[in-house]
Design a protein around this motif. Structure first.
Motif, PDB file in Angstrom:
ATOM      1  N   GLN A   1     -51.635   2.771 -15.773  1.00 50.85           N
ATOM      2  CA  GLN A   1     -52.081   2.846 -14.393  1.00 50.85           C
ATOM      3  C   GLN A   1     -52.137   4.312 -13.986  1.00 50.85           C
ATOM      4  O   GLN A   1     -51.990   5.199 -14.844  1.00 50.85           O
ATOM      5  CB  GLN A   1     -51.209   1.986 -13.468  1.00 50.85           C
ATOM      6  N   ILE A   2     -52.398   4.582 -12.693  1.00 49.18           N
ATOM      7  CA  ILE A   2     -52.671   5.963 -12.281  1.00 49.18           C
ATOM      8  C   ILE A   2     -51.629   6.944 -12.816  1.00 49.18           C
ATOM      9  O   ILE A   2     -51.947   7.990 -13.343  1.00 49.18           O
ATOM     10  CB  ILE A   2     -52.740   6.063 -10.736  1.00 49.18           C
ATOM     11  N   SER A   3     -50.365   6.571 -12.679  1.00 49.20           N
ATOM     12  CA  SER A   3     -49.306   7.530 -12.996  1.00 49.20           C
ATOM     13  C   SER A   3     -48.885   7.512 -14.458  1.00 49.20           C
ATOM     14  O   SER A   3     -47.932   8.203 -14.822  1.00 49.20           O
ATOM     15  CB  SER A   3     -48.089   7.254 -12.110  1.00 49.20           C
TER      16      SER A   3
ATOM     17  N   GLY B   1     -51.240  -3.613 -13.885  1.00 43.47           N
ATOM     18  CA  GLY B   1     -50.979  -2.617 -12.849  1.00 43.47           C
ATOM     19  C   GLY B   1     -50.658  -3.239 -11.509  1.00 43.47           C
ATOM     20  O   GLY B   1     -49.782  -2.756 -10.787  1.00 43.47           O
TER      21      GLY B   1
END
Lengths: 628, 628
Positions: free
Chosen positions: B180-182, B148
């Motif tokens: 990762q976050i998205s 990430g």
């Protein structure tokens, strides 16, 4: 092609003479790299869709000079293509009254972006190329780079975005002269350029950077190769064209002596008329040059403002909602873009992405690249918001934002997590310097709204008003600010004006000056005190760096003053208020400044406020103590 | 190996339970990534030369957690190896009173560096590994990273330096969970990790990051493979160990609900005793935790001070001379390092390189990397100076310097080109924000000497005093400051003290407050006025952010005040003086602030001063006007 290869070859000698003359006249500047890049400049300017008569025409190819210190080469080439008068360049180069600054500077005809801090040019080019793509314009972007700047990490970032966005219209021309200040580039720090560009999936062409046929052929291929971005690695010789300068790093940043110049010009078969320019330079006036910054103008619709009432909302959601509405209202007129660094749910871009998916641009965790792309995109007819946490949107890319400021771009930076209001992430994520940072930028506005409705209006204000504007917000859900009568302070008729001040509470003897979400603490404390018969002023200043002194002074005069901010107290509004008091010679009755004077620990906003004495009750007691 | 593979496997379940419990108790934090990294943490801590009884013993292996948000995994593993009590971690995680902050924090036993801003960890590790090399210590550095964070450009920079310096003792363990976050990392922004590490010449080993045999085998090879730095790419699964969490990006930054936790712990065969920790957490006190910052102490020799007399010298040369002398005087005791970004002749490191070649470290044009390496190196028993232009040493790596500040490192940053005194390079190179930037850093000192002798003493002061210190200088050659009698103001007996003020001229009615090289303008103007019978005070404050109010006040009281600085006037000493006046309720007779309120153009320092009215004659006239 405007000129034949034969004519370019002739020009290339003349330009080398120009480069040597202007650096000698100004006794500073970078002749060596200019002479290794000059054949590349001539080749590209000769092919590009650029017009000396309308240097900033709406649809045009754009060039970015990432190694901005090769300005002598750029100026000379542009002048020889008719963009301006070469004599003015030679006599004025690096003189304050001349537009021909040491590093290439936006606003000079033919120059699209001020550079000088290495490593940013490719990101600038990505922004320009994205703008063309979003506008469906058939135009190309040429980025000039060098091996010397190639170690900069931001270039690795920009390469990936160029590939991801499949920017066929982007061409890098890389001057590989293998020389930098300290010697051979490979000895200073080896970069395997081909392997790096290859790892990012770029097309690579290698040429002799002094062979116009090869350069042109490569450009021909790159311009038509629609398989993603292309780099042309041009092997060159620093100081090329003058035998004793070739391959010598000593000429990177040093002009020739008069004897050397005489010898060099003779070798180039160019008349030594330097005295003429020296005489002209001596007559230059002692003043600053003026330049325009040719942002594409946008006529932005205000949209349908959203007024928040009883439900708690975080300011960042109010931002997300306003931005989505602005996108809906404007996207048929011009592209609206939101730049994200892998934080979509936190920075509240979900709704925007839904209503305007083509404008949502995911850069990944590459904030330097993101900030620069945002800057050049914003200057190119795309309404651009860059949304991020404070530490990632301001601290990490400070110098990138500073270059946006220098370039007078039109960027709206939306900081969703500022101050200590970032949740439990702790000190690395608490950005409590934003006033200090934006105060460093002469051309950027800072706005810190206090509630969701004010946020809504501020976002619309930012969209409609040209220039760089930073909006900082917090993470927590908050109430709206209410009047003493319990009505919304910012109601449906509210419109934001930069520099205005908000009288949240009216009283006497003591004035609290505050901004952002900490305004709630002040208002609530004032309401507690009112019950005890104590009435104080609470003034919100949503633009804490630029406010109307005249309007504030009545609240200062003969009063006790408190400043309250979710910010480093040494670097925040206390500085501005102190200056206002001293400059206007205001008599006050004492001042206390509240904010943070150390890194706060991990913890919820609520606990942090309690620990530092910023819960309402404790703060009300502090006020009473100060009132004595 | 302290524990067998079998024991590690058992621990890995227990730790997963810890991770889930602490994030659920604190209702925040990052369980997913912690569970993908935990087997890597256990494997490394199990092998490394680290000792829970002496976590900061002099010679030890060091670990850097670059993706600092996986703190739950790190804390759990360290606790299970005896570094601290796991119960305190679970109940205290992310609570202000606990040392177990949201992101790993220096000073916690076993934690070498505070991170949280992604992309800096590899540079930190390079600094640690360089320190070991310079000290001839046989110790290893393990840097934990993730896919990430891999897009961050600073990592590309650090990779190159690790290779160039042939850091055999540096191992990166890269948690490749592709989330990762998205969403999937490859969709957010694709990074061809293997190709990138390969392009930088690293050794690459790939393993299953949940197979302890494979991980240990890879570490065994990496630790003994003395052919340059090695990356172990560990393929992992986010949320590994709990079926419903695996491969789900939703668990990146969100703890489990109580129902989910119950289910997860059951799957891990761990008792759900979370209520116990919740009860303990409620009893935690409302206060901040305290930590120590374990810099290796240096007992620095002052060396032989150099006093400048009649020959004009630039402050940066005085810095270079002093640093070379300090290196000579100390290099037998501990390593002395100077970090350069391809500016050796400009930042005057030539003499240093001659007397101490092994301490001269060329990072190339990679300022983010350079600033971070400098920080971690400085904390590791190496007297470290980072020399650069202001824009490259402060603006570009602002967030890196901020993380050094957060880490309480021991770095001396020597800024050779500050203010407008940078030659003709123009606005991109004029760093006129340094006060504003350093004012943002709670733990960093700023010193701005006025002449070469003062510079010499300031450099020695910085070397001898622990902590981060920034010294800013200018490019131009200047005279020494003289007394009214024409003697050196800073003579051979002068010793610098932080916070002190210098009375350059004594007068009445008007006080000029200044610092740095602009002090000369004030002194010269005072001498012109003296000839006309007007005597004024000229006060130099070499530490413009922290000075002794008491000593300054007599010069302020009932006087007209002028501030004069080669700095953005809105962000400089005028702020500090205004605060001093207001806080101390000093009656003054008016104040005028001189500095820059826009980007100055290209031009010599002399011409820029003239244009802005800072040549001596013009400035003397301004004083007279103000005196009325």
């Amino acid at each position: 092609m405007k000129q034949s290869i034969k004519e370019l070859k002739d020009l290339s000698k003349i330009c080398r003479g120009d480069i040597l003359k202007m650096t000698s006249v100004s006794k500073s500047g970078h002749p060596g790299g200019s002479m290794s890049s000059i054949d590349l400049y001539l080749s590209v300017f000769n092919r590009a869709n650029i017009d000396p008569k309308q240097p900033f025409k709406k649809v045009r190819d754009k060039t970015v000079i990432s190694h901005g210190h090769t300005s002598p080469g750029v100026y000379s080439a542009l002048a020889r293509f008719g963009f301006f008068n070469i004599e003015e360049v030679i006599s004025g180069f690096r003189h304050p009254s001349s537009i021909f600054e040491g590093h290439v500077t936006r606003g000079i005809p033919g120059i699209e972006w001020t550079t000088g801090n290495l490593g940013q040019g490719l990101s600038v080019g990505v922004g320009f190329a994205l703008a063309a793509k979003l506008k469906n314009e058939d135009s190309k972007v040429y980025v000039f780079s060098s091996d010397g700047e190639s170690p900069k990490g931001q270039i690795a970032e920009a390469r990936r975005t160029a590939k991801k966005e499949n920017l066929n219209n982007l061409i890098v021309i890389l001057d590989y002269n293998d020389i930098q200040i300290s010697g051979r580039a490979r000895d200073v720090l080896y970069v395997d350029l081909k392997a790096e560009y290859k790892s990012a999936g770029w097309n690579i062409i290698e040429v002799n950077g002094h062979d116009f046929e090869q350069i042109n052929e490569a450009l021909e291929i790159a311009e038509n190769y629609k398989l993603g971005p292309t780099v042309i690695i041009a092997h060159t010789i620093i100081g090329k064209g003058v035998s004793f300068m070739e391959n010598r790093h000593e000429y990177h940043g040093s002009p020739l002596s008069d004897e050397e110049l005489e010898k060099a010009l003779k070798e180039l078969n160019i008349e030594n008329d330097i005295q003429k320019f020296r005489t002209a330079r001596e007559k230059l006036p002692l003043k600053k040059s003026e330049k325009n910054y040719p942002n594409e103008k946008l006529n932005v619709e205000y949209g349908t403002p959203i007024t928040y009432e009883n439900k708690k909302t975080d300011n960042r959601s109010a931002f997300g909602n306003a931005l989505a509405d602005i996108a809906k209202s404007n996207k048929e007129k011009f592209p609206v873009a939101a730049i994200d660094c892998d934080l979509l749910p936190s920075v509240k871009l979900g709704e925007f992405k839904k209503v305007n998916p083509e404008g949502y641009i995911q850069i990944g965790i590459q904030e330097h690249n993101a900030a620069t792309i945002s800057g050049s995109l914003s200057a190119s007819g795309v309404l651009t918001f860059f949304a991020d946490f404070g530490v990632f949107g301001l601290d990490e890319p400070f110098n990138q934002q500073r270059l946006n400021d220098i370039n007078h771009s039109n960027l709206k930076t939306a900081i969703t997590h500022s101050g200590t209001d970032v949740g439990e992430d702790g000190k690395t994520h608490q950005e409590v310097n934003y006033m200090g940072l934006i105060r460093s930028m002469y051309n950027t506005k800072l706005i810190v709204p206090s509630d969701p409705t004010q946020t809504d209006r501020v976002v619309r204000y930012a969209a409609q008003n040209e220039g760089n504007i930073v909006i900082t917000m917090g993470r927590s859900k908050i109430d709206i600010i209410k009047t003493e009568e319990g009505k919304p302070f910012f109601d449906k008729n509210y419109k934001y004006e930069y520099g205005s001040i908000d009288e949240f509470r009216k009283g006497e003897k003591l004035t609290i000056i505050t901004y952002g979400t900490f305004a709630h603490i002040a208002v609530d404390a004032a309401d507690i005190l009112k019950k005890e018969g104590i009435k104080i002023n609470v003034i919100g200043i949503a633009s804490p760096l630029h406010y109307n002194d005249e309007k504030l002074i009545p609240y200062l005069m003969n009063n006790k003053i408190i400043t309250l901010e979710d910010h480093n107290v040494e670097n925040g509004i206390a500085n501005e208020i102190s200056k206002t008091i001293v400059k206007n010679n205001i008599n006050i009755n004492g001042m206390e400044n509240f904010g943070f004077n150390e890194y706060a620990p991990s913890g919820s906003s609520e606990l942090i406020r309690k620990i530092y004495g910023f819960d309402t009750e404790a703060f009300a007691n502090k006020i009473k103590e100060f009132l004595g």
